[in-house]
Design a protein around this motif. Structure first.
Motif, mmCIF file in Angstrom:
data_model
loop_
_atom_site.group_PDB
_atom_site.id
_atom_site.type_symbol
_atom_site.label_atom_id
_atom_site.label_comp_id
_atom_site.label_asym_id
_atom_site.label_seq_id
_atom_site.Cartn_x
_atom_site.Cartn_y
_atom_site.Cartn_z
ATOM 1 N N THR A 251 0.914 -0.517 -0.007
ATOM 2 C CA THR A 251 -0.187 -0.326 -0.056
ATOM 3 C C THR A 251 0.840 1.379 0.101
ATOM 4 N N GLU A 252 1.767 1.279 0.305
ATOM 5 C CA GLU A 252 3.131 2.364 0.653
ATOM 6 C C GLU A 252 3.919 2.297 -0.528
ATOM 7 N N MET A 253 4.094 1.551 -1.004
ATOM 8 C CA MET A 253 4.510 1.284 -2.423
ATOM 9 C C MET A 253 3.872 2.067 -3.484
ATOM 10 N N ALA A 254 2.409 1.344 -3.573
ATOM 11 C CA ALA A 254 1.654 1.757 -4.030
ATOM 12 C C ALA A 254 0.679 3.732 -4.458
ATOM 13 N N SER A 255 1.651 4.438 -3.382
ATOM 14 C CA SER A 255 0.913 5.885 -2.490
ATOM 15 C C SER A 255 1.852 6.610 -3.453
ATOM 16 N N THR A 256 2.748 5.772 -3.697
ATOM 17 C CA THR A 256 4.117 6.631 -4.793
ATOM 18 C C THR A 256 4.000 6.848 -6.092
ATOM 19 N N ASP A 257 3.971 7.580 -6.868
ATOM 20 C CA ASP A 257 4.285 7.831 -8.680
ATOM 21 C C ASP A 257 5.572 6.572 -9.031
ATOM 22 N N ALA A 258 6.142 5.857 -8.413
ATOM 23 C CA ALA A 258 6.576 4.654 -8.956
ATOM 24 C C ALA A 258 6.252 3.625 -10.084
ATOM 25 N N SER A 259 7.221 4.075 -11.225
ATOM 26 C CA SER A 259 6.794 2.824 -11.858
ATOM 27 C C SER A 259 7.026 1.685 -12.293
ATOM 28 N N ALA A 260 8.127 1.686 -10.957
ATOM 29 C CA ALA A 260 8.658 -0.075 -11.392
ATOM 30 C C ALA A 260 8.670 -0.135 -9.246
ATOM 31 N N TRP A 261 8.375 -1.111 -9.387
ATOM 32 C CA TRP A 261 8.616 -1.506 -8.027
ATOM 33 C C TRP A 261 10.257 -2.864 -8.006
ATOM 34 N N ILE A 262 10.810 -2.016 -6.942
ATOM 35 C CA ILE A 262 11.939 -3.613 -6.821
ATOM 36 C C ILE A 262 12.122 -4.179 -5.639
ATOM 37 N N PHE A 263 11.431 -6.037 -5.552
ATOM 38 C CA PHE A 263 11.297 -6.472 -4.734
ATOM 39 C C PHE A 263 12.463 -7.061 -4.317
ATOM 40 N N LEU A 264 14.094 -7.201 -3.202
ATOM 41 C CA LEU A 264 15.231 -7.855 -3.001
ATOM 42 C C LEU A 264 14.354 -8.773 -1.194
ATOM 43 N N THR A 265 14.442 -9.509 -1.983
ATOM 44 C CA THR A 265 13.730 -10.609 -0.851
ATOM 45 C C THR A 265 14.271 -11.793 -1.130
ATOM 46 N N TYR A 266 12.873 -11.992 -0.141
ATOM 47 C CA TYR A 266 12.884 -13.953 -0.364
ATOM 48 C C TYR A 266 12.287 -14.968 -1.011
ATOM 49 N N ALA A 267 12.368 -16.103 -1.659
ATOM 50 C CA ALA A 267 11.533 -16.731 -2.302
ATOM 51 C C ALA A 267 10.036 -17.033 -1.408
ATOM 52 N N ASN A 268 9.919 -17.123 -0.206
ATOM 53 C CA ASN A 268 8.416 -16.548 0.684
ATOM 54 C C ASN A 268 7.353 -15.257 1.117
ATOM 55 N N GLU A 269 8.780 -14.732 1.298
ATOM 56 C CA GLU A 269 8.771 -13.913 1.328
ATOM 57 C C GLU A 269 7.631 -13.227 -0.330
ATOM 58 N N TYR A 270 8.492 -12.599 -1.140
ATOM 59 C CA TYR A 270 8.080 -12.512 -2.287
ATOM 60 C C TYR A 270 7.186 -12.867 -2.738
ATOM 61 N N THR A 271 6.863 -14.570 -2.558
ATOM 62 C CA THR A 271 5.333 -14.997 -3.020
ATOM 63 C C THR A 271 4.078 -14.363 -2.662
ATOM 64 N N VAL A 272 4.183 -13.892 -0.970
ATOM 65 C CA VAL A 272 3.153 -13.447 -0.195
ATOM 66 C C VAL A 272 3.351 -12.065 -1.008
ATOM 67 N N MET A 273 3.701 -11.842 -1.373
ATOM 68 C CA MET A 273 3.808 -10.405 -2.350
ATOM 69 C C MET A 273 3.185 -10.191 -3.321
ATOM 70 N N VAL A 274 3.859 -11.063 -3.925
ATOM 71 C CA VAL A 274 3.068 -11.710 -5.227
ATOM 72 C C VAL A 274 1.638 -11.293 -5.549
ATOM 73 N N ASN A 275 1.046 -12.768 -4.351
ATOM 74 C CA ASN A 275 -0.387 -12.651 -4.504
ATOM 75 C C ASN A 275 -1.726 -11.681 -3.528
ATOM 76 N N GLU A 276 -0.058 -11.176 -2.847
ATOM 77 C CA GLU A 276 -0.606 -9.511 -2.434
ATOM 78 C C GLU A 276 -1.090 -8.734 -3.485
ATOM 79 N N GLY A 277 -0.010 -8.205 -4.450
ATOM 80 C CA GLY A 277 -0.289 -7.711 -5.421
ATOM 81 C C GLY A 277 -1.340 -8.376 -6.764
ATOM 82 N N PHE A 278 -1.149 -9.224 -6.998
ATOM 83 C CA PHE A 278 -2.188 -9.796 -7.563
ATOM 84 C C PHE A 278 -3.224 -9.889 -7.431
ATOM 85 N N ASP A 279 -3.830 -9.589 -6.245
ATOM 86 C CA ASP A 279 -5.384 -9.451 -5.852
ATOM 87 C C ASP A 279 -5.491 -8.138 -5.840
ATOM 88 N N GLN A 280 -4.510 -6.976 -6.003
ATOM 89 C CA GLN A 280 -4.822 -6.144 -5.811
ATOM 90 C C GLN A 280 -4.787 -5.445 -7.096
#
Length: 442
Positions: A251-280
């Motif tokens: 939500t905080e990332m989406a509140s910016t005007d960024a056109s690209a999101w950089i995920f520097l994280t691990y597989a399990n954490e990124y999986t959660v983020m991808v699923n939540e990002g897809f839902d939104q």
């Protein structure tokens, strides 16, 4: 599948990879045959559970044997990466014991402790291997923070040689005694910044896992993106490991005007983020980018089709036209019915370099191994592409500096900081599959 289950055909295929290992401070006698033993021990800490697992793999046909230690991620967030290391280790163990260590043909044992993907778990495992088992050489670990914690709390003071198979944080460069097979993430962070800029993005949002890996890589990326490419990092915040939801971060990332999101994280954490990002619906509004830790089969398997199509990133790679790497791939595919990544090759090379140091050293001690471990990789020596070739030079009167081991992951060439050169590759996600493209060298 354990290394001692591998057939003669596989070992012949691995003759281009042969390697040797290390020992626990003294030679052990063992009867003919091979065994693998696993024990569960209470305690261990680290937040990954109440138990730690110790596995000892033994191969060989009798006589003397050497034992080295390995701390790997068998459970927790980094377990997908620990599995690939296990396979590289098994192939290496099979190859080394086909050749044998020294003129007596001693076999190699590797005692493995689970770091539970946490710093404390890694320290606990290393303490057991070093203080109780007396190993003079330890391979580990995956996570940069775990490797650094092991170095600072255990191996440095004990004078034990430590070789990380997978840790990439630039922070390891500040600890010259902490050797590694995978290159520093500094060049990767710079390449990632260039990739994002070349794609036309001038404003980005970055979230990074709150440890040494995330801190080091995000610092390099942000500094390069802003100073060299004139971009703006509108959001640059950490996230904790092992959370069930990261919706607040997104939500905080989406509140910016960024056109690209950089995920520097691990597989399990990124999986959660991808699923939540897809839902939104975020995945269609911005472009996703990542590094090597957002490449994992488990991510593809646990996210819906289309949830990250178009994603790009930079990951470590191997020189795929090199014959010993091709031999490694063939053996890996035969034994595991899967294609290896470079990370399994790093694990293989970590064991190989350890073995070459033992073969070259005057005695099996941390001090003696430390004196030669860099030399067997240096470019001044004769290029050797497997343990068998290197051992032949050494047994014919050659010195450690007379050989230059060319790893299955590429030239090792450990420098004064314990870092090897790097091969990187651009990847993307298309039709919910990873596709690998151009190469970058450092």
């Amino acid at each position: 599948m354990s290394s001692h289950d591998m057939g003669r055909r596989t070992l012949l295929k691995l003759s281009g990879l042969a390697l040797v290992g290390a020992t626990a401070g003294c030679l052990e006698s063992e009867e003919d045959g091979t065994t693998t033993t696993t024990t569960e021990e209470s305690g261990g800490g680290g937040g990954g559970g109440e138990e730690t697992t110790t596995t000892t793999e033994e191969s060989g046909g009798g006589g003397e044997s050497y034992t080295i230690g390995m701390v790997d991620s068998l459970t927790g967030s980094l377990a997908p990466y620990g599995e690939r290391n296990t396979r590289g280790r098994e192939l290496a163990l099979a190859a080394v014991n086909e050749v044998g260590i020294g003129s007596e043909g001693a076999s190699l044992n590797i005692s493995v402790e689970d770091d539970e993907s946490t710093n404390q778990g890694g320290v606990n495992g290393a303490q057991k291997l070093v203080n109780q088992d007396g190993v003079p050489l330890l391979i580990g670990s995956v996570g940069s923070g775990v490797s650094i914690a092991i170095h600072d709390s255990v191996t440095q003071e004990a004078g034990v040689v430590q070789i990380s198979q997978n840790s990439t944080s630039p922070e390891l460069t500040t600890r010259p005694e902490l050797l590694r097979m995978s290159p520093s993430g500094a060049a990767k962070g710079q390449a990632l910044a260039g990739l994002v800029s070349d794609d036309g993005h001038d404003t980005v949002a970055v979230t990074w896992i709150n440890n040494d890996y995330g801190t080091g890589l995000s610092d390099v990326f942000a500094e390069t993106f802003e100073s060299e490419f004139g971009g703006t990092v509108a959001y640059n915040e950490p996230h904790d490991q092992g959370q069930s939801s990261y919706s607040g971060i997104l939500t905080e990332m989406a509140s910016t005007d960024a056109s690209a999101w950089i995920f520097l994280t691990y597989a399990n954490e990124y999986t959660v983020m991808v699923n939540e990002g897809f839902d939104q619906g975020y995945n269609t509004a911005v472009d996703y980018y990542g590094a090597e830790s957002t490449v994992a089969d488990s991510i593809i398997e646990n996210t819906p089709a289309g949830s990250m199509d178009g994603m790009k990133g930079i990951t470590e790679s191997a020189p795929q036209d090199q014959e010993n790497y091709q031999n490694f791939v063939a053996a890996f595919e035969e034994n595991y019915d899967a294609t290896p990544t470079v990370w399994s090759a790093y694990a293989y090379d970590a064991v190989t370099v350890a073995a070459l140091a033992i073969e070259a050293a005057d005695e099996f001690s941390g001090e003696a191994l430390s004196a030669v471990v860099r030399d067997v990789t240096r470019p001044e020596g004769e290029e050797v592409f497997n343990f068998e070739e290197a051992a032949a030079v050494l047994r014919d009167g050659g010195s450690p500096s007379d050989i230059n081991y060319q790893g299955v992951s590429g030239p090792v060439d450990l420098d004064e900081n314990g870092d090897p050169p790097g091969y990187y590759q651009i990847y993307s996600v298309e039709d919910h599959e990873y596709v690998f493209g151009d190469y970058i060298t450092s």
